[in-house]
Design an enzyme around this catalytic site. Structure first.
Site, PDB file in Angstrom:
ATOM      1  N   LYS A  80       0.839  -1.201   0.000  1.00  0.00           N
ATOM      2  CA  LYS A  80       0.000   0.000   0.000  1.00  0.00           C
ATOM      3  C   LYS A  80       0.876   1.253   0.000  1.00  0.00           C
ATOM      4  O   LYS A  80       1.915   1.296   0.678  1.00  0.00           O
ATOM      5  CB  LYS A  80      -0.897  -0.038   1.235  1.00  0.00           C
ATOM      6  CG  LYS A  80      -1.861   1.123   1.382  1.00  0.00           C
ATOM      7  CD  LYS A  80      -2.622   0.960   2.680  1.00  0.00           C
ATOM      8  CE  LYS A  80      -3.634   2.072   2.887  1.00  0.00           C
ATOM      9  NZ  LYS A  80      -4.344   1.894   4.189  1.00  0.00           N
ATOM     10  N   SER A 155      -9.085   1.563   3.403  1.00  0.00           N
ATOM     11  CA  SER A 155      -8.150   2.311   2.595  1.00  0.00           C
ATOM     12  C   SER A 155      -7.167   1.450   1.804  1.00  0.00           C
ATOM     13  O   SER A 155      -6.434   1.965   0.964  1.00  0.00           O
ATOM     14  CB  SER A 155      -7.374   3.288   3.484  1.00  0.00           C
ATOM     15  OG  SER A 155      -6.682   2.599   4.519  1.00  0.00           O
ATOM     16  N   SER A 179      -9.556  -1.091   7.272  1.00  0.00           N
ATOM     17  CA  SER A 179      -8.864  -0.908   6.004  1.00  0.00           C
ATOM     18  C   SER A 179      -8.106  -2.069   5.411  1.00  0.00           C
ATOM     19  O   SER A 179      -7.684  -1.996   4.266  1.00  0.00           O
ATOM     20  CB  SER A 179      -7.918   0.289   6.105  1.00  0.00           C
ATOM     21  OG  SER A 179      -8.616   1.457   6.431  1.00  0.00           O
TER      22      SER A 179
END
Length: 466
Positions: A80, A155, A179
């Site tokens: 990420k 996220s 997330s």
């Protein structure tokens, strides 16, 4: 395209490479080819590691030379884009940080590399990881590979979409309220949010609110997240929350019959009937596997609603941190960040009340886990939903889109470990996940129960047709 290869899990790829049946170069190249073929539709990848093939060649040479290798030797992994990667762009989903290249790896990245992993690419996210949809002004919107009109969540939505679509076998995400687990559920993969502090947050931004952020592995199998957790956990001498020694575990093992509770509400709000049925089916599968299973309720969740409390708590910590990081660039902030900055701070007396409420929820789970080994519940109240949705109709009730976090945030504010994995399919053909949580530092219990569910699952080998 070798679809069998790109949908092999990381453990299988590592075995192929170790035994000489495939080279790391072949495995990395297959995933690069998959990215080029599919990512234009997904927009999950934001930056490629230009040295990935060279690193794969070095991994193959190490094997030829008979060198000792780690459990992920030669296997590509993705990260990420809020997690620092040395020499590779880490832009945090924001034009404010466009072109930012860290000088050092985050601890979690360094540990994956030390285990032999090859950094393949960085994945999309909302600006500063602050939303349940992975879109931003710098790198755009990520689509769900099961339905391009739906979101893969946030996220860590870019990470979940990449793994689900075969662009990557395994990766790292971060989790504030939902997330890693929410995106995993929306795309049909597996994700683990470990106990708070088990994996250091060093090299990841934002850190505030400090007591809520977690970093964890995402993959297509329970054994992969278990293997990744085994190399990721333990102190690094920098994160003061990471104090439990590497390998420490409070799980009960499998020497006796496990006792597991399950619920589909417990005061957390409406759940889609198909999601509720999936949780019930998971409970039945555990019972068939020899686990003692009971429907339960958690009284502490009915007395104090975790999501409403989180909304009041996090603003006082996250807003000042974001303000400092974006000073002078306010015109470049995306809508989610602007909404945060427009939110008033919580009065200190109310903030203290929230902290005490979090303690009551922790106490409630401590009491629960004195009687049960684990709990099974929904990850999300609904399957994958359209991009930009501001509200949902869930079992006949209209709710704000924030309700998507109602079943996950409790494990952030308590710090309990929780696993998300697919166990069902909606009438629209979308993945439905279940969540497994256990007491603090009992990751082995969570992973064991996840493994039992995976063995019983009829959907573990399903992949999106993209």
């Amino acid at each position: 395209m070798n679809t069998e290869l790109i949908y092999s899990d990381a453990s299988a790829l590592a075995e192929l490479i170790r035994t000489g049946k495939m080279t790391s170069v072949e495995v990395v190249q297959a995933h690069l080819d998959r990215i080029r073929a599919v990512d234009p539709q997904l927009n999950a990848i934001v930056t490629l590691n230009e040295n990935a093939l060279d690193e794969a060649r070095a991994a193959d040479e190490a094997l030829t030379a008979g060198q000792a290798v780690g459990p992920f030797h030669g296997v590509p992994f993705t990260v990420k884009d809020s997690i620092d990667t040395a020499g590779v762009l880490t832009q945090r989903g924001s034009p404010i940080f466009a072109g930012r290249v860290p000088g050092a790896d985050a601890t979690s990245v360094a540990r994956m590399k030390a285990a032999g992993g090859i950094l393949l690419a960085k994945t999309n996210l909302p600006e500063f990881s602050y939303a349940c949809e992975s879109d931003n002004l710098l790198t755009g919107t990520t689509n769900n590979p099961w339905n391009l009109e739906r979101t893969p969540g946030g996220s860590s939505g870019g990470e979940s979409a990449a793994i689900a679509a075969g662009l990557s076998p395994i990766g790292l995400g971060t989790d504030l309220t939902i997330s890693v687990r929410g995106p995993a559920s929306l795309t049909g993969i597996v994700a683990l949010k470990p106990t708070y502090g088990r994996v250091p947050m060093t090299g990841i931004w934002p850190r505030e609110p400090r007591r809520v952020w977690h970093v964890g592995p995402m993959a297509r199998s329970v054994r992969d997240v278990a293997l990744a957790y085994s190399v990721l956990n333990g102190p690094d001498g920098h994160d003061g929350a990471s104090v439990a020694p590497h390998g420490y575990d409070a799980g009960t093992g499998t020497s006796r019959q496990l006792r597991v509770g399950w619920f589909v509400d417990s005061g957390l709000g409406p759940v889609d009937p198909e999601v509720a049925e999936t949780v019930r089916n998971a409970a039945k599968a555990l019972e068939a596997a020899g686990v003692q299973v009971e429907e339960v309720s958690i009284p502490a969740l009915r007395a104090d609603t975790p999501l409403a409390l989180f909304y009041k708590q996090h603003v006082n910590e996250l807003k000042p941190a974001v303000a400092a990081a974006t000073a002078g660039h306010e015109d470049q902030m995306y809508k989610y960040t602007k909404a945060l900055m427009a939110t008033p701070l919580t009065p200190v007396e109310e903030y203290v009340d929230v902290e005490q409420a979090f303690d009551r929820i922790r106490d409630g789970y401590a009491e629960y886990f004195s009687r049960y080994d684990a709990v099974v519940l929904p990850v999300l109240p609904i399957p994958a939903y359209p991009h930009g949705a501001s509200e949902f109709v869930v079992d006949g009730q209209t709710v704000d889109a924030g309700h998507i976090q109602s079943y996950t945030v409790q494990f952030n504010v308590t710090g309990l470990p929780a696993l998300s994995m697919r166990f069902g399919t909606s009438s629209e053909g979308l993945p439905i996940g279940v969540q497994v949580a256990a007491t603090w530092h009992a990751e082995s219990t969570v992973l064991h129960i996840g493994g039992l569910l995976e063995e019983a699952s009829a959907v573990r080998d399903l992949h999106p047709e993209i």
